[in-house]
Design an enzyme around this catalytic site. Structure first.
Site, short mmCIF file in Angstrom:
data_model
loop_
_atom_site.label_atom_id
_atom_site.label_comp_id
_atom_site.label_asym_id
_atom_site.label_seq_id
_atom_site.Cartn_x
_atom_site.Cartn_y
_atom_site.Cartn_z
N HIS A 17 15.44 21.14 21.15
CA HIS A 17 15.24 21.33 22.60
C HIS A 17 16.57 21.69 23.27
O HIS A 17 16.88 21.22 24.36
CB HIS A 17 14.65 20.06 23.23
CG HIS A 17 13.23 19.80 22.83
ND1 HIS A 17 12.18 20.53 23.33
CD2 HIS A 17 12.68 18.90 21.97
CE1 HIS A 17 11.04 20.08 22.81
NE2 HIS A 17 11.32 19.11 21.98
N ASP A 58 13.67 14.56 19.17
CA ASP A 58 12.30 14.85 18.75
C ASP A 58 12.11 16.33 18.41
O ASP A 58 12.88 17.19 18.80
CB ASP A 58 11.33 14.46 19.86
CG ASP A 58 11.60 15.22 21.16
OD1 ASP A 58 12.78 15.34 21.52
OD2 ASP A 58 10.64 15.69 21.79
N GLU A 59 11.05 16.60 17.69
CA GLU A 59 10.48 17.93 17.48
C GLU A 59 11.47 18.97 16.98
O GLU A 59 11.38 20.15 17.32
CB GLU A 59 9.81 18.43 18.78
CG GLU A 59 8.63 17.57 19.21
CD GLU A 59 7.94 18.11 20.44
OE1 GLU A 59 6.71 18.07 20.50
OE2 GLU A 59 8.64 18.57 21.37
N ASN A 60 12.39 18.55 16.16
CA ASN A 60 13.29 19.52 15.53
C ASN A 60 12.66 19.96 14.21
O ASN A 60 12.64 19.21 13.24
CB ASN A 60 14.66 18.91 15.28
CG ASN A 60 15.56 19.84 14.48
OD1 ASN A 60 15.40 21.06 14.52
ND2 ASN A 60 16.48 19.26 13.74
#
Length: 682
Positions: free
Chosen positions: A255, A318-320
């Site tokens: 992000h 998160d969400e890497n």
């Protein structure tokens, strides 16, 4: 019948908790519901001579809170107070506040209080000024009118929170929210006893904080929409004055598009980066093998920790998905040399480096559940959010974290941007009886956070997505676990909702602002009625894949005027149930609401040809009208024919089609009613 039995059991549990009392006790519009409450016969009438007295230990924060209390009570009641400010050590005052000490804005600070209202006056006692501020909110919620005056009922309350971490996260990276928007939401948070403002400040769509050490971050990563350091301090102080901690989040290593727009040399791919305009999960990621990454983050975090005094600091994490890591030969070599088999191992390396940076700065790391690995020190707080994925139980990562020795926070089930109804959130508990945790492990569950992700909200609509549902979730964080009767909650939430508007929230009033824009100056009465049976489509189907709306797209459409828990839809469902129980007795109210929708379509039709924004809305209204006309016809005839079934099927297929990103939420009730009519001749 089974559902009714369960509600009865819950109701009995509530009655036992508050003592042997009559059903009238449920008329208190308190939220969160107190730990212990004992009504007493009588009323304390509010008059012009109402005064507040603070003892010598009172703090500046409590003095200001008591002053705000007087203003709010005077505004609500219309009573012209002779004394507009608190006094000191006046033992004859209407409300006497006693505290032990100044509270600290730290985890697990004492927020307990007691309230006693008698004919002699009101006594509020608390260990800290923060606890006294929580008590003041309860007293305000107790204010009620009768024919002649406003009053506070005689009552005894002993109250304390169930969980120490009761938060609301607002994402200002996807859509920037001005400080006045944040302030009014902090006021609302304090009103329902939330105590943590989680400020999501960076993401692919923006870096929202002024950095003096690396100014390109806000100059190139924010489109000019960022908070100056002076504004940051202003919000932190504003929150502190209301007993609310501020926990910042700087999301790394994923992000990170906005960061890389300013410093592309920190990226894992040699390319030009631009601020992301869409929603979703994107590839740009910080390079964990580049020492300059840690130099810049050390500079920025050192600077930011001086702005945010709270001991906790959220790094996201998160969400890497690691796509750019996989494409980088240097990173691949680094992983091989270090013996890292997966990108998860590499991110653990990165997280540990960040954890050490924050530890030197005196901060405790908080991260989304992806940071939880065997090597992560148990001092890191795990923020659970993925419990609903892959068929696992809600909060499973929360349970795992606690068992591994981590403190943990739950957000699974509290994603209010997903547009679920209030009961869907209210019935999720951070610490259910089924957790299977030991007493020590249970103590590691700190509480929960409501998450307001910002892809589909602007300052115009943010409040309507947060409130009033968050007030009900705040009760889940504060009140005893046994307080979970949905009917009981909804009855109180109706009043709490307009009290929040009185306080400054725009969650009710801005609906009409949007509808007036759609109607282009014409009457919005028909549109208002239609919003009461429509809800925005749930989860992320409104912006599936994140490719329909850009960050600068219009959020002034019919879906933005609609909210969850459509009021007339709930009324209709109750009328259908009543009709099924006793058709002869309850037929007329059912016919009345159907007639109302038929007539309302005539009102909406007035917009035809006046504005293109009404075209799809007219189809939505037409579907509701056609269903209503059909059901009224069936009610008048004997039995349901095969042709009727075919017509109803076509009408329902049409009504179920989402239009303008909303759906008619009366459809299940229509189906229930028609199924009954098929089986039973009236």
């Amino acid at each position: 019948m089974k559902r009714l039995f369960m509600i009865t059991l819950i109701t009995i549990g509530v009655t036992q908790l508050i003592g042997a009392q009559s059903i009238d006790d449920y008329s208190y519009n308190l939220m969160p519901w107190p730990k212990e409450i004992q009504p007493v016969e009588g009323k304390f009438v509010l008059k012009e001579d109402f005064t507040i007295s603070l003892q010598e230990q009172a703090t500046k924060r409590l003095y200001e809170a008591a002053t705000r209390f007087l203003r709010r009570m005077s505004g609500r009641t219309g009573v012209f107070m002779e004394q507009g400010f608190p006094q000191k050590n006046n033992h004859q005052s209407s409300l006497i506040i006693k505290i032990g000490r100044e509270g600290k804005l730290i985890l697990a600070e004492d927020e307990s209080y007691t309230v006693n209202v008698t004919s002699k006056g009101i006594l509020l006692e608390a260990a800290t000024d923060i606890g006294a501020m929580r008590g003041l909110e309860t007293i305000l919620q107790l204010v009620e009118p009768d024919v002649h005056s406003f009053y506070i009922p005689f009552i005894e309350i002993k109250d304390a929170p169930r969980f120490p971490w009761r938060g609301l996260m607002i994402d200002v990276a996807r859509h920037y929210q001005p400080i006045d928007v944040l302030k009014r939401n902090l006021d609302a948070m304090a009103a329902v006893k939330l105590n943590v403002f989680h400020w999501h400040l960076t993401d692919d769509q923006g870096f929202r904080v002024e950095s003096k050490t690396h100014p390109k971050l806000h100059e190139l990563g924010s489109d000019g929409q960022y908070y100056s350091q002076h504004e940051i301090r202003e919000i932190v102080q504003y929150a502190s004055d209301r007993g609310i901690r501020v926990v910042p989040e700087f999301d790394v290593p994923g992000h990170a598009t906005a960061i890389l727009a300013a410093y592309p040399e920190l990226g894992s791919k040699n390319t030009t980066y631009q601020i992301e305009r869409y929603a979703g999960v994107f590839d740009p990621t910080l390079d964990p093998t580049n020492e300059k990454t840690y130099q810049v983050l050390t500079d920025v975090f050192t600077e930011m920790t001086k702005l945010f005094p709270d001991e906790y600091f959220h790094i996201g994490g998160d969400e890497n998905e690691g796509k750019h890591w996989n494409e980088n030969e240097k990173i691949a070599t680094f992983k091989k040399e270090r013996g890292f088999k997966t990108n998860h191992d590499l991110q653990t390396y990165f997280n540990l480096r960040i954890q050490k940076i924050l530890e030197k700065l005196g901060k405790k790391l908080v991260g989304w559940e992806e940071i939880m690995t065997p090597d992560m020190p148990t001092s890191a707080v795990i923020h659970s959010w993925k419990g609903i994925n892959e068929g696992v139980l809600p909060g499973s990562s929360l349970i795992q974290a606690s068992k591994k020795g981590h403190q943990a926070i739950l957000s699974t089930g509290y994603y209010i941007d997903r547009m679920h109804n209030v009961e869907d959130h209210y019935l999720i508990d951070p610490l259910p009886d089924s957790s299977g945790l030991s007493d020590i492990e249970q103590q590691r569950i700190l509480g929960g956070e409501v998450t307001m992700w910002g892809e589909l909200v602007t300052p115009l609509t943010l409040d309507s997505r947060i409130w009033p549902r968050t007030a009900a979730i705040a009760e889940r964080f504060w009140s005893p676990a046994s307080i979970k009767d949905v009917k009981f909650m909804k009855r109180r939430l109706h009043t709490i909702s307009f009290r929040l508007e009185e306080l400054g929230s725009t969650h009710l009033k801005n609906r009409d602002v949007i509808l007036r824009n759609i109607a282009n100056g014409h009457s919005i009465d028909g549109l208002i009625k239609l919003t009461k049976v429509c809800q925005p489509i749930k989860v992320y189907s409104r912006n599936e894949g994140g490719t329909e709306y850009k960050s600068f797209s219009p959020f002034t459409l019919f879906a933005d005027a609609c909210t969850t828990d459509a009021s007339d839809a709930m009324v209709f469902d109750e009328l259908v149930d009543d009709f099924i129980m006793n058709p002869k007795k309850n037929r007329r109210p059912l016919e009345n609401i159907l007639d109302t929708w038929i007539q309302n379509h005539e009102d909406v039709l007035q917009l035809k040809g006046k504005t293109p924004l009404s075209t799809e809305i007219l189809k939505l209204s037409s579907s509701l009208s056609e269903l209503s006309i059909f059901i009224l016809k069936v009610l008048e005839q004997d039995g349901v024919s095969k042709a009727d079934c075919e017509v109803f099927l076509k009408l329902m297929q049409n009504a179920k089609q989402p239009r303008v990103d909303v759906e008619l939420v009366v459809n299940p009730s229509f189906s229930k009613l028609f199924t009954y009519l098929k089986k039973n001749e009236l």
